[in-house]
Motif scaffolding. Structure first.
Motif, PDB file in Angstrom:
ATOM      1  N   TRP A  97      14.145 -11.306  64.891  1.00  0.00           N
ATOM      2  CA  TRP A  97      13.021 -10.370  64.626  1.00  0.00           C
ATOM      3  C   TRP A  97      12.206 -10.638  65.944  1.00  0.00           C
ATOM      4  O   TRP A  97      12.051 -11.549  66.611  1.00  0.00           O
ATOM      5  N   LYS A  98      11.356  -9.374  66.345  1.00  0.00           N
ATOM      6  CA  LYS A  98      10.401  -9.566  67.400  1.00  0.00           C
ATOM      7  C   LYS A  98       8.804  -9.252  66.830  1.00  0.00           C
ATOM      8  O   LYS A  98       8.840  -8.503  65.815  1.00  0.00           O
ATOM      9  N   SER A  99       8.132  -9.744  67.622  1.00  0.00           N
ATOM     10  CA  SER A  99       6.751  -9.389  67.213  1.00  0.00           C
ATOM     11  C   SER A  99       6.013  -8.621  68.574  1.00  0.00           C
ATOM     12  O   SER A  99       6.333  -8.777  69.831  1.00  0.00           O
ATOM     13  N   GLU A 100       5.041  -7.787  68.278  1.00  0.00           N
ATOM     14  CA  GLU A 100       4.179  -7.128  69.353  1.00  0.00           C
ATOM     15  C   GLU A 100       2.743  -7.252  68.804  1.00  0.00           C
ATOM     16  O   GLU A 100       2.279  -6.947  67.687  1.00  0.00           O
ATOM     17  N   TYR A 101       1.879  -7.383  69.778  1.00  0.00           N
ATOM     18  CA  TYR A 101       0.549  -7.811  69.653  1.00  0.00           C
ATOM     19  C   TYR A 101      -0.259  -6.510  69.412  1.00  0.00           C
ATOM     20  O   TYR A 101       0.141  -5.533  69.780  1.00  0.00           O
ATOM     21  N   GLY A 117     -11.783  -6.929  67.699  1.00  0.00           N
ATOM     22  CA  GLY A 117     -12.189  -8.146  67.757  1.00  0.00           C
ATOM     23  C   GLY A 117     -11.442  -8.965  68.536  1.00  0.00           C
ATOM     24  O   GLY A 117     -10.668  -8.421  69.417  1.00  0.00           O
ATOM     25  N   GLU A 118     -11.983 -10.403  68.713  1.00  0.00           N
ATOM     26  CA  GLU A 118     -10.863 -11.014  69.784  1.00  0.00           C
ATOM     27  C   GLU A 118      -9.601 -11.540  69.098  1.00  0.00           C
ATOM     28  O   GLU A 118      -8.750 -12.042  70.004  1.00  0.00           O
ATOM     29  N   TRP A 119      -9.343 -11.345  67.826  1.00  0.00           N
ATOM     30  CA  TRP A 119      -8.447 -11.741  66.951  1.00  0.00           C
ATOM     31  C   TRP A 119      -7.220 -10.702  67.219  1.00  0.00           C
ATOM     32  O   TRP A 119      -7.510  -9.643  66.946  1.00  0.00           O
ATOM     33  N   GLY A 120      -6.034 -11.063  67.387  1.00  0.00           N
ATOM     34  CA  GLY A 120      -4.866  -9.940  67.540  1.00  0.00           C
ATOM     35  C   GLY A 120      -3.825 -10.377  66.478  1.00  0.00           C
ATOM     36  O   GLY A 120      -3.025 -11.210  66.905  1.00  0.00           O
ATOM     37  N   PRO A 121      -3.607  -9.577  65.689  1.00  0.00           N
ATOM     38  CA  PRO A 121      -2.314  -9.769  64.773  1.00  0.00           C
ATOM     39  C   PRO A 121      -1.145  -9.331  65.359  1.00  0.00           C
ATOM     40  O   PRO A 121      -1.285  -8.787  66.351  1.00  0.00           O
ATOM     41  N   ALA A 122      -0.181  -9.109  64.671  1.00  0.00           N
ATOM     42  CA  ALA A 122       1.040  -8.710  65.124  1.00  0.00           C
ATOM     43  C   ALA A 122       2.001  -7.949  64.303  1.00  0.00           C
ATOM     44  O   ALA A 122       1.572  -7.711  62.840  1.00  0.00           O
ATOM     45  N   SER A 123       2.535  -6.793  64.992  1.00  0.00           N
ATOM     46  CA  SER A 123       3.764  -6.220  64.351  1.00  0.00           C
ATOM     47  C   SER A 123       5.141  -7.008  64.269  1.00  0.00           C
ATOM     48  O   SER A 123       5.392  -7.527  65.290  1.00  0.00           O
ATOM     49  N   LEU A 124       5.728  -7.054  63.019  1.00  0.00           N
ATOM     50  CA  LEU A 124       6.954  -7.772  63.066  1.00  0.00           C
ATOM     51  C   LEU A 124       8.056  -6.720  62.979  1.00  0.00           C
ATOM     52  O   LEU A 124       8.269  -6.021  62.179  1.00  0.00           O
ATOM     53  N   ILE A 125       9.240  -6.627  63.897  1.00  0.00           N
ATOM     54  CA  ILE A 125      10.266  -5.458  63.890  1.00  0.00           C
ATOM     55  C   ILE A 125      11.522  -6.505  63.355  1.00  0.00           C
ATOM     56  O   ILE A 125      11.810  -7.083  64.129  1.00  0.00           O
ATOM     57  N   PHE A 126      12.120  -5.748  62.410  1.00  0.00           N
ATOM     58  CA  PHE A 126      13.282  -6.338  62.083  1.00  0.00           C
ATOM     59  C   PHE A 126      14.334  -5.265  62.105  1.00  0.00           C
ATOM     60  O   PHE A 126      14.373  -4.225  61.447  1.00  0.00           O
TER      61      PHE A 126
END
Length: 392
Positions: A200-204, A209-218
Motif C-alpha cells: 500500500w502507498k500513502s499520499e500527503y 493547518g500544519e498537520w497533514g493526514p494521508a490517503s492510503l492506496i490499496f
C-alpha cells in the motif's frame, strides 16, 4: 463523592506541567519559524530527545500495562496528561504506547506489532475513513477477497492520521458484502494488519493547518490470513473501540489548549491599554474571559467523567461523545475570543494564536463530526439507552 484529584494525580499533573514549561514551550518560536519556512515542526532527532527525557522522568507508556513496561496510570491520568501537554502546540507524544485495539492481537501479532510499537521501533495508524465513507461507516467500499491463505485488498482510505509515517496500518475492509449490507455495516467487515511493504502507498493531504493526514492506496495488496486482527467479519466493533477512545481525548486537547490561550488573553488584557486604561477594565473583555473560564471548567469535568467512567470498566461512549462535542467547540470558542482580544496582533504569525485557530477547527470534524456526536447523544436519550443523570 470526592471531586478533587488525589495527591498522586496532583503530583503527576505538576510534574507534567513542569516538563511542558521547561522542555516544550521554549521550543514554540522555533516550531513557528520552521513551519513558516515549510520545514518539519521539529527535527526527528529533537523529538527523540524529548521522548527520551520523558522516559527518564518516568513517563513511558502512561496507559500501557506494566507487563509491557508501561506505567499503567489509567484513563483519568491520561486525560490530565493530555490537558497539560495540549497547553503547547509543540508536537510531542510520550512514548511507550500503542493503539488500544492492538492489544486484541494474538501472541504472534503482539510480538510482531504491539511490542515493537510500544518500544518505538514501529509506527502504526488506523484506517477506516474513505472518500465516500466518513461518519457513515456503512458506506465503506474497500474490499478484501480471500485467495488461498491470503486476502487481497483493494480500495482507498483517506484523512488517515499518521498514515504518511506509519510502518503498518490496521485497516477495515469488507470481507462479506451480503452480511455487510444485511447488518447495515455492523458486520461483514474485518480489521487487517497490513505492513507498508505489502504494497500500500500513502499520499500527503495538504490542509489549512500544519498537520497533514494521508490517503492510503490499496491496489491488490496481499495480506496473509494470520494478519486478521480480532475476529473475521467483526472489525466494526474494533473500529468503534478505537474511535471511542479518541473522542474524549479530543475534548481533553480542547480543554488544555483553551486554558493556555485564556491565560494569554488575561495577561494581554492586563498589559494592553486603550484610551489610558487597560482593556481588562472593559466589560466586553471581561465577559469574554468569564464566559471562556466557565466553558473550560464545564468541558474539563465532562472529559474527566468520561475518563473516570472508563477506569471503572463501564461503558463511556455516551459521555465520550459529550466530551468530544463540547470540548472541541469550547476550544474553538475560546481561541476565537482570545484572537479578538489580541486584535490585529492575534491575526499575525508573530503569535501562535492563528496557528491554534487553524488547528482547532479540525477538532470539530475528525473522530466524529459535531453532527454525528449530536446524533449519538440524542439517539441514546430518545431511545432510552441512556437516562438523564444516571452517570452522577
Amino acid at each position: 463523592m470526592y471531586l478533587r484529584l488525589t495527591d498522586e494525580q496532583k503530583m503527576v499533573q505538576e510534574t507534567i506541567r513542569k516538563f511542558v514549561e521547561k522542555e516544550l514551550i521554549p521550543l514554540e518560536n522555533e516550531v513557528l519559524r520552521n513551519e513558516i519556512e515549510g520545514k518539519p515542526s521539529l527535527p526527528k532527532e529533537k523529538q527523540e530527545e524529548l521522548t527520551q527525557k520523558a522516559k527518564e522522568a518516568g513517563f513511558w507508556g502512561i496507559n500501557t500495562p506494566e507487563e509491557y513496561g508501561g506505567a499503567d496510570l489509567g484513563q483519568m491520568m491520561q486525560a490530565i496528561v493530555t490537558m497539560e501537554v495540549s497547553k503547547t502546540f509543540v508536537p510531542f507524544k510520550f512514548g511507550g504506547s500503542a493503539d488500544n485495539i492492538l492489544y486484541y492481537g494474538n501472541k504472534e501479532q503482539k510480538e510482531k506489532y504491539l511490542i515493537p510499537t510500544i518500544n518505538g521501533e514501529k509506527k502504526s495508524c488506523f484506517s477506516i475513513t474513505e472518500p465516500g465513507a466518513g461518519s457513515d461507516t456503512r458506506n465503506i467500499k474497500m474490499t478484501a477477497v480471500k485467495d488461498g491463505s491470503e486476502w487481497v485488498l483493494n480500495g482507498e482510505k483517506t484523512f488517515i492520521t499518521g498514515g504518511n509515517e506509519a510502518d503498518f496500518t490496521m485497516v477495515i475492509a469488507i470481507t462479506d458484502k451480503e452480511l455487510h449490507e444485511k447488518s447495515k455495516g455492523r458486520e461483514g467487515v474485518t480489521c487487517f494488519i497490513a505492513d507498508r511493504d505489502m504494497g500500500w502507498k500513502s499520499e500527503y493531504i495538504h490542509t489549512m493547518g500544519e498537520w497533514g493526514p494521508a490517503s492510503l492506496i490499496f491496489e491488490n495488496v496481499r495480506v496473509p490470513e494470520e494478519n486478521i486482527l480480532g475476529e473475521l467479519h467483526k472489525g466494526y466493533n474494533l473500529g468503534l473501540e478505537w474511535i471511542g477512545f479518541a473522542r474524549w481525548i479530543v475534548g481533553a486537547r480542547g480543554v488544555g489548549s483553551a486554558e493556555r490561550l485564556l491565560q494569554m488573553a488575561i495577561d494581554y488584557a492586563n498589559e494592553r491599554e486603550t484610551f489610558g486604561r487597560p482593556i481588562a477594565d472593559r466589560q466586553a473583555i471581561q465577559w469574554k474571559i468569564a464566559d471562556s473560564a466557565v466553558e473550560i471548567e464545564a468541558a474539563k469535568w465532562l472529559v474527566l467523567n468520561a475518563a473516570f467512567t472508563l477506569d471503572q470498566g463501564a461503558d463511556n461512549r455516551h459521555l465520550a461523545s459529550m466530551a468530544k462535542l463540547y470540548g472541541a467547540n469550547i476550544g474553538n470558542n475560546v481561541i476565537d475570543r482570545v484572537l479578538q482580544i489580541h486584535g490585529g496582533m492575534g491575526y499575525t504569525r508573530e503569535l501562535p494564536i492563528e496557528r491554534w485557530y487553524r488547528e482547532a477547527r479540525l477538532w470539530r470534524i475528525y473522530d466524529g463530526t459535531d453532527e454525528i456526536q449530536r446524533l449519538i447523544i440524542s439517539r441514546n436519550l430518545l431511545k432510552g439507552n441512556v437516562k438523564l443523570g444516571e452517570y452522577i
